[in-house]
Write an enzyme that holds these catalytic residues in place. Sequence first.
Site, mmCIF file in Angstrom:
data_model
loop_
_atom_site.group_PDB
_atom_site.id
_atom_site.type_symbol
_atom_site.label_atom_id
_atom_site.label_comp_id
_atom_site.label_asym_id
_atom_site.label_seq_id
_atom_site.Cartn_x
_atom_site.Cartn_y
_atom_site.Cartn_z
ATOM 1 N N HIS A 108 0.828 -1.196 0.000
ATOM 2 C CA HIS A 108 0.000 0.000 0.000
ATOM 3 C C HIS A 108 0.870 1.257 0.000
ATOM 4 O O HIS A 108 2.074 1.194 0.253
ATOM 5 C CB HIS A 108 -0.937 0.019 1.226
ATOM 6 C CG HIS A 108 -1.829 -1.179 1.334
ATOM 7 N ND1 HIS A 108 -2.886 -1.386 0.488
ATOM 8 C CD2 HIS A 108 -1.813 -2.244 2.183
ATOM 9 C CE1 HIS A 108 -3.498 -2.524 0.816
ATOM 10 N NE2 HIS A 108 -2.867 -3.072 1.839
ATOM 11 N N ASP A 111 -1.565 8.745 -1.446
ATOM 12 C CA ASP A 111 -1.496 9.949 -2.276
ATOM 13 C C ASP A 111 -2.434 10.968 -1.643
ATOM 14 O O ASP A 111 -3.643 10.754 -1.574
ATOM 15 C CB ASP A 111 -1.942 9.582 -3.707
ATOM 16 C CG ASP A 111 -2.247 10.779 -4.603
ATOM 17 O OD1 ASP A 111 -2.170 11.934 -4.154
ATOM 18 O OD2 ASP A 111 -2.617 10.537 -5.771
ATOM 19 N N HIS A 113 -4.116 14.431 -2.044
ATOM 20 C CA HIS A 113 -4.409 15.479 -3.028
ATOM 21 C C HIS A 113 -4.021 16.864 -2.502
ATOM 22 O O HIS A 113 -3.827 17.789 -3.280
ATOM 23 C CB HIS A 113 -5.891 15.473 -3.384
ATOM 24 C CG HIS A 113 -6.297 14.339 -4.263
ATOM 25 N ND1 HIS A 113 -7.549 14.245 -4.812
ATOM 26 C CD2 HIS A 113 -5.619 13.251 -4.707
ATOM 27 C CE1 HIS A 113 -7.638 13.147 -5.543
ATOM 28 N NE2 HIS A 113 -6.479 12.517 -5.493
ATOM 29 N N HIS A 148 -5.797 8.789 -0.852
ATOM 30 C CA HIS A 148 -6.111 7.411 -1.252
ATOM 31 C C HIS A 148 -4.847 6.633 -1.557
ATOM 32 O O HIS A 148 -3.785 7.205 -1.808
ATOM 33 C CB HIS A 148 -7.069 7.380 -2.442
ATOM 34 C CG HIS A 148 -6.544 7.994 -3.705
ATOM 35 N ND1 HIS A 148 -5.707 7.327 -4.565
ATOM 36 C CD2 HIS A 148 -6.741 9.214 -4.256
ATOM 37 C CE1 HIS A 148 -5.430 8.108 -5.598
ATOM 38 N NE2 HIS A 148 -6.034 9.269 -5.434
ATOM 39 N N CYS A 149 -4.995 5.324 -1.549
ATOM 40 C CA CYS A 149 -3.911 4.433 -1.927
ATOM 41 C C CYS A 149 -3.756 4.447 -3.446
ATOM 42 O O CYS A 149 -4.742 4.558 -4.177
ATOM 43 C CB CYS A 149 -4.229 3.014 -1.437
ATOM 44 S SG CYS A 149 -2.816 1.887 -1.530
ATOM 45 N N HIS A 159 -7.501 -0.578 -5.402
ATOM 46 C CA HIS A 159 -7.430 -0.232 -3.975
ATOM 47 C C HIS A 159 -8.455 0.860 -3.628
ATOM 48 O O HIS A 159 -9.099 0.796 -2.590
ATOM 49 C CB HIS A 159 -6.014 0.212 -3.594
ATOM 50 C CG HIS A 159 -5.047 -0.919 -3.462
ATOM 51 N ND1 HIS A 159 -4.304 -1.145 -2.332
ATOM 52 C CD2 HIS A 159 -4.705 -1.916 -4.331
ATOM 53 C CE1 HIS A 159 -3.544 -2.225 -2.509
ATOM 54 N NE2 HIS A 159 -3.760 -2.695 -3.724
ATOM 55 N N MET A 164 -10.028 2.201 0.093
ATOM 56 C CA MET A 164 -8.788 2.755 0.624
ATOM 57 C C MET A 164 -8.663 4.230 0.287
ATOM 58 O O MET A 164 -7.840 4.647 -0.559
ATOM 59 C CB MET A 164 -7.611 1.955 0.073
ATOM 60 C CG MET A 164 -6.426 1.991 1.011
ATOM 61 S SD MET A 164 -5.471 0.483 0.932
ATOM 62 C CE MET A 164 -4.370 0.779 2.340
ATOM 63 N N HIS A 269 -27.321 15.670 -1.393
ATOM 64 C CA HIS A 269 -28.540 16.442 -1.139
ATOM 65 C C HIS A 269 -28.991 16.114 0.269
ATOM 66 O O HIS A 269 -28.964 14.960 0.685
ATOM 67 C CB HIS A 269 -29.609 16.046 -2.176
ATOM 68 C CG HIS A 269 -30.949 16.635 -1.911
ATOM 69 N ND1 HIS A 269 -31.355 17.824 -2.467
ATOM 70 C CD2 HIS A 269 -31.981 16.215 -1.146
ATOM 71 C CE1 HIS A 269 -32.590 18.107 -2.062
ATOM 72 N NE2 HIS A 269 -32.986 17.142 -1.250
ATOM 73 N N GLU A 292 -29.588 23.213 -3.632
ATOM 74 C CA GLU A 292 -30.459 22.079 -3.335
ATOM 75 C C GLU A 292 -29.639 20.790 -3.365
ATOM 76 O O GLU A 292 -29.844 19.882 -2.572
ATOM 77 C CB GLU A 292 -31.629 22.022 -4.314
ATOM 78 C CG GLU A 292 -31.242 22.040 -5.784
ATOM 79 C CD GLU A 292 -32.463 22.094 -6.713
ATOM 80 O OE1 GLU A 292 -33.494 21.473 -6.402
ATOM 81 O OE2 GLU A 292 -32.385 22.776 -7.766
ATOM 82 N N THR A 293 -28.697 20.733 -4.298
ATOM 83 C CA THR A 293 -27.887 19.539 -4.527
ATOM 84 C C THR A 293 -26.529 20.033 -4.998
ATOM 85 O O THR A 293 -26.469 20.890 -5.871
ATOM 86 C CB THR A 293 -28.545 18.665 -5.621
ATOM 87 O OG1 THR A 293 -29.889 18.357 -5.223
ATOM 88 C CG2 THR A 293 -27.786 17.377 -5.848
ATOM 89 N N HIS A 319 -28.173 12.234 -4.744
ATOM 90 C CA HIS A 319 -29.513 12.447 -5.317
ATOM 91 C C HIS A 319 -29.679 11.914 -6.741
ATOM 92 O O HIS A 319 -30.623 12.289 -7.440
ATOM 93 C CB HIS A 319 -29.934 13.908 -5.223
ATOM 94 C CG HIS A 319 -31.429 14.133 -5.285
ATOM 95 N ND1 HIS A 319 -32.191 13.829 -6.395
ATOM 96 C CD2 HIS A 319 -32.312 14.590 -4.364
ATOM 97 C CE1 HIS A 319 -33.463 14.147 -6.160
ATOM 98 N NE2 HIS A 319 -33.559 14.595 -4.939
HETATM 99 CU CU LIG Z 1 -35.109 15.218 -3.852
HETATM 100 CU CU LIG Z 2 -6.083 10.873 -6.604
HETATM 101 CU CU LIG Z 3 -3.669 0.014 -0.776
HETATM 102 MG MG LIG Z 4 -31.545 24.670 -8.415
#
Ligand SMILES: [Cu+2]
Ligand SMILES: [Cu+2]
Ligand SMILES: [Cu+2]
Ligand SMILES: [Mg+2]
Lengths: 355, 355, 355
Positions: A108, A111, A113, A148-149, A159, A164, A269, A292-293, A319
């Site tokens: 493993h 990384d 970000h 993440h791995c 992974h 992961m 949502h 809303e979303t 959603h």
């Molecule tokens: Cu809805």
């Molecule tokens: Cu990445």
């Molecule tokens: Cu891994």
């Molecule tokens: Mg809207």
Amino acid sequence: AHLYNAAEEQETTVNAKPADLSGYTRVRQKLVAPPFAPEHEQVATGGPKIVEIALETEERLLVVDEDNGGEIWALTYNGSVPGPLIIVHEGDMVELTLRNPASSMLEHNIDFHASTGALGGGGLTHVFPGEEVVLRWKATKPGCFTYHCAPGGDMIPYHVTHGMNGAIMVLPRDGLKDKDGNPLRYDRIAYFGEQDFYLPKDENGDYRTYEYAGDDYADSLDAMRTLIPTHLVFNGSVGALTGDNAIKAKVGETVLMVHNQANRDSRPHLIGGHGSYVWESSFTDPPMRNMETWFVRGGSAVAAMYTFEQPGVYAYVNHNLIEGIMLGAAAHIKVEGTWDNALMEQVVAPHSFET
Amino acid sequence: AHLYNAAEEQETTVNAKPADLSGYTRVRQKLVAPPFAPEHEQVATGGPKIVEIALETEERLLVVDEDNGGEIWALTYNGSVPGPLIIVHEGDMVELTLRNPASSMLEHNIDFHASTGALGGGGLTHVFPGEEVVLRWKATKPGCFTYHCAPGGDMIPYHVTHGMNGAIMVLPRDGLKDKDGNPLRYDRIAYFGEQDFYLPKDENGDYRTYEYAGDDYADSLDAMRTLIPTHLVFNGSVGALTGDNAIKAKVGETVLMVHNQANRDSRPHLIGGHGSYVWESSFTDPPMRNMETWFVRGGSAVAAMYTFEQPGVYAYVNHNLIEGIMLGAAAHIKVEGTWDNALMEQVVAPHSFET
Amino acid sequence: AHLYNAAEEQETTVNAKPADLSGYTRVRQKLVAPPFAPEHEQVATGGPKIVEIALETEERLLVVDEDNGGEIWALTYNGSVPGPLIIVHEGDMVELTLRNPASSMLEHNIDFHASTGALGGGGLTHVFPGEEVVLRWKATKPGCFTYHCAPGGDMIPYHVTHGMNGAIMVLPRDGLKDKDGNPLRYDRIAYFGEQDFYLPKDENGDYRTYEYAGDDYADSLDAMRTLIPTHLVFNGSVGALTGDNAIKAKVGETVLMVHNQANRDSRPHLIGGHGSYVWESSFTDPPMRNMETWFVRGGSAVAAMYTFEQPGVYAYVNHNLIEGIMLGAAAHIKVEGTWDNALMEQVVAPHSFET
Ligand SMILES: [Cu+2]
Ligand SMILES: [Cu+2]
Ligand SMILES: [Cu+2]
Ligand SMILES: [Mg+2]
Ligand SMILES: [Cu+2]
Ligand SMILES: [Cu+2]
Ligand SMILES: [Cu+2]
Ligand SMILES: [Mg+2]
Ligand SMILES: [Mg+2]
Ligand SMILES: [Mg+2]
Ligand SMILES: [Mg+2]
Ligand SMILES: [Mg+2]
Ligand SMILES: [Mg+2]
Ligand SMILES: [Mg+2]
Ligand SMILES: [Mg+2]
């Protein structure tokens, strides 16, 4: 061989000048399991810190959906899907010890970000079973970020889609703000890791079982190539955050919802509520308002803030309702308090009418 | 017959007043193959220009993935997938000569998202094999924009998913700026055309081969209707921009990454780096900041800017990692320079620990 | 049982104080069928209003695509897919009477994304066949918002993907504005409801037919689980808004395009035009500018504004062109006026060239 392979691309870091660590104080962050957040300051006090973090990889059999027999040899950081939420401030250093126990089947790495260089640290953190590594990096950009791995080649999506991944939140030193610079504070964090699983099925359509972590590799790649997940869940399994496991809050409280999706787009949502302030990009940008979303670009973590105005059970869902309800990406937030008829009222209850 | 058919919807442009072209000077832009950008000014000097562009349609057999036998009779502009990057300034005129050689099997045209009217020019540019057409249009909106073939009906998605698309960048006359109006300049452009291919398979699961361009039409429509691409690649094939074909840069250099996806959503991510300034909408809007992963609305071109701070190999991927790593949407940027331990340091290399 | 079930989560609203309705005047909004908008003020005159709305659920057999036999027992509000557009101003109350006729097969309710509490009203509006209910809620957030049926469990995505959704637009009291506060006004609204249908097929690949609403439940869930729609349409069927049914406008007119997608992401594009002002989040945020293609987070309604500059037929499409052209998400806007050669000109018509 053409494909991106993190393992092949390690950085040459010899001859680099040593880092100047004067001025940093050293603290250790005690990580906790999702959906909770570690103790932290919203506004940093004192100067920049070196924040020590310990992650241990854990390969464990996880029941994804007890109703349909879906299970997976999950690959995790610290045993949970998602991995624990890390919180630091802009300008802090993260000093990670990553340990892979001797009992593991697989190599493993990690990384981040949020970091800069060496494939986000992926090129400097490969640990085989029985190994550990220490990586330090500076959090220069404020926001929520996926980690993440990424061990190389097809092992990367394998992974990541086996659990992961997790998130780090890098707060501005003076905390969150609206577009005019006014402070935005929260009472609690709800940390949602949305995981897309691609569980292989046998010829009868039943989910396959495997004896060891990694045994599902070839079958999983076939299932992944369809791009259609069999399960989409928060915190590792269907129902992990519903019913008795609901998150709790009160009317008047402000919740910061941190959503990590390391691979696949999502559209969170809050049923019955809103994203009053939403940071889809980073904390450098002013938050979007009254959504809303909102949207999680696959391979991202985002934050959304809401102050509850009504009691009741809220559902926090992806959603695409097929994904949220049928594939499992739904959580509950149970809010206590007094109902406000000025916001909503059932004026006449359901009753029969003459036709 | 219900469906949108560009070919049926040509504009009546008779009786229109002639355009006043006084005040424009005429230049010819020499197009180059991706991932490179044509010579251009970041800040325009002099008044508006008529920029002459020549595109020739070319139908060619393209090996998409030499490892799995995937090949396609690609439909291209100037032979490359994506078509060449065009760069002009806001207020300039684009004067395109579009030529379809007599050896072609198919009719083609072009729809510029940056233009106004006549289906983006699609209604005025249908050329059969052996024909050419000249179209002039004014670049009134600054941003990166997709162009693509749109001959009508199901031929539209067929041509677009066979590679017939590219991008034009319309720079503000005074160049790119941050939200406060400060200039943003780049040292180089990396131009990524992400292409979703839907290659038909035979009953054994092997990729079918075809003798001529267009022969795969019916099979392709069936494959496209699944909405699941078999390949997702930058610059026409798996590995076209990795390894020896990596893009090159240096620490301290600023790269503008232009990403075109004419059909399908994408979520670009620079592994080990960031999108420090990202324009998802247009250059009219201030750029979003410090993004881990940004978004390309299917049928769009976007730009993201990053100044490299560490040496090493960066991977630029679609961060649905199944799509990026397994289907092929990964490129490499190889950066030379001196490692900075203040940003990241492997404090302790991987080693065995006592358990 | 793990899964979110709206029906189980009704609010306790007893003991709540009565709402103070003094200062509100009462009006009734006459709803009209899509793609049209009800009569409304862009800038509110007078104080806040209680806007009475009547929705009746209607289960009806709908031909989705007459060319391929696709039909569905659609679940609708007021008989149309999408349900009618509702328009109010920020600070208004919506007072909805929801009626489910005795002839219905199914229970229905409504969740307004624009509202606060009780699952957006979903927990307070369950009506069985022969019942009606009255719900009042305050529109506190300006923007375009989805509403949809959400009867609980898998019935939620089932009803939503059978057409039971629409949009409400909550305008700022002083109307739409650009980022500098300048008023933005429109001449007409075009209201697009994009619907993803997942029609079950028999073993021959033909679309199944059913005798009653609800009979397709089990088959539909299987089809939905693929996440791949068989049809994606505006206003309920392929071609509902093309050809003779095209929306009409004139050069110089400004159209506000309201797009509702209650379940699945979309990326609208106006072929030959632009989204000059686009509100993807809410009307609280300044609009994004000059977009070629904008984004609808699945479970959202958005608005985009454009002033036509050229005559001709424009196609408004989901710019995943497979989805827009092959699955059906395309509409036409027919614009009358005088062509402007300064914006675009066919300088030389298609002709043969010497090779
Ligand atoms: Cu809805
Ligand atoms: Cu990445
Ligand atoms: Cu891994
Ligand atoms: Mg809207
Ligand atoms: Cu073509
Ligand atoms: Cu287009
Ligand atoms: Cu319903
Ligand atoms: Mg950096
Ligand atoms: Mg983020
Ligand atoms: Mg279920
Ligand atoms: Mg224009
Ligand atoms: Mg663009
Ligand atoms: Mg491969
Ligand atoms: Mg509210
Ligand atoms: Mg068709």
